[in-house]
Motif scaffolding. Sequence first.
Motif, PDB file in Angstrom:
ATOM      1  N   VAL A 177       0.831  -1.209   0.000  1.00  0.00           N
ATOM      2  CA  VAL A 177       0.000   0.000   0.000  1.00  0.00           C
ATOM      3  C   VAL A 177       0.863   1.256   0.000  1.00  0.00           C
ATOM      4  O   VAL A 177       1.800   1.372   0.799  1.00  0.00           O
ATOM      5  CB  VAL A 177      -0.942   0.023   1.215  1.00  0.00           C
ATOM      6  N   ILE A 178       0.541   2.178  -0.880  1.00  0.00           N
ATOM      7  CA  ILE A 178       1.204   3.482  -0.913  1.00  0.00           C
ATOM      8  C   ILE A 178       0.473   4.394   0.065  1.00  0.00           C
ATOM      9  O   ILE A 178      -0.744   4.564  -0.028  1.00  0.00           O
ATOM     10  CB  ILE A 178       1.167   4.092  -2.323  1.00  0.00           C
ATOM     11  N   THR A 179       1.196   4.962   1.020  1.00  0.00           N
ATOM     12  CA  THR A 179       0.589   5.819   2.032  1.00  0.00           C
ATOM     13  C   THR A 179       1.262   7.186   2.048  1.00  0.00           C
ATOM     14  O   THR A 179       2.295   7.398   1.416  1.00  0.00           O
ATOM     15  CB  THR A 179       0.706   5.188   3.429  1.00  0.00           C
ATOM     16  N   ALA A 180       0.664   8.092   2.801  1.00  0.00           N
ATOM     17  CA  ALA A 180       1.236   9.427   2.987  1.00  0.00           C
ATOM     18  C   ALA A 180       0.949   9.875   4.409  1.00  0.00           C
ATOM     19  O   ALA A 180       0.173   9.246   5.135  1.00  0.00           O
ATOM     20  CB  ALA A 180       0.646  10.406   1.982  1.00  0.00           C
ATOM     21  N   THR A 181       1.578  10.963   4.807  1.00  0.00           N
ATOM     22  CA  THR A 181       1.379  11.512   6.146  1.00  0.00           C
ATOM     23  C   THR A 181       0.465  12.727   6.096  1.00  0.00           C
ATOM     24  O   THR A 181       0.190  13.263   5.021  1.00  0.00           O
ATOM     25  CB  THR A 181       2.722  11.923   6.772  1.00  0.00           C
ATOM     26  N   ARG A 182       0.011  13.160   7.266  1.00  0.00           N
ATOM     27  CA  ARG A 182      -0.909  14.303   7.351  1.00  0.00           C
ATOM     28  C   ARG A 182      -0.345  15.555   6.680  1.00  0.00           C
ATOM     29  O   ARG A 182      -1.087  16.344   6.097  1.00  0.00           O
ATOM     30  CB  ARG A 182      -1.182  14.656   8.823  1.00  0.00           C
TER      31      ARG A 182
END
Length: 232
Positions: A98-103
């Motif tokens: 899964v490709i995720t990101a931060t706030r």
Amino acid sequence: MQAETIMTAPVIGIVPSASVAEAAQLMLSNRISGLPVIRGDGTLVGIVSEGDFLRRGELGTERKRSRWLEFFVSPGKAADEYVRANGRQVEEVMSDDVITATRDASLAEIVELMARHRIKRIPIVEAGKVVGIIARSDLLRALLPPQSAMAPTFVDDEQIRQTILAELAAQKWVAKDMINVTVDNGVVKLSGAIFDERERQAAIVAAENAAGVKAVKDDLFCADPLSVILVS
């Protein structure tokens, strides 16, 4: 603008042990095309989307190859395809890479991730746990101006003209001093020469985006670069 500004929270997710039917029903009832797969403690373990349900035994759409092509498919790959077409639980068909990101990721970073990995949604993760999700629809909503921006504001003609000239000067597709801008009561007139018809619409867009513009009149002409050099 940062991811936190437009992300959807709380997130509609599903547990790994849920059935494929439950995932499909959850997506349909909430009108969404994908679900993060989340353990009971909030940890992200995967993502499941409509695309994971395209090749299904129930639909008769599982992947089929000619005998000749099947010869080149490894047993491992064939087994993986079988599980994805016939698995009953979400954890058996989900994507676990899964490709995720931060706030605090910028929208530019979010869009770059979507484009590079050809994905439609990105979970926002903090300390390994899902705190939000951004889908393409969230980016569409971000395009809408805030209510405060909807109210008309007065900008005098010279301000409009200077704004447009500054925007054109910053673009590499604009030949220096070749596009003239005049403004009368908010109506912009573009005149002068362009060297590619695609520059016409680009110049109109640059003018339309200036605050206070009511309309844009196009009097540009497309010239042969050589002819302009000879005349000058």
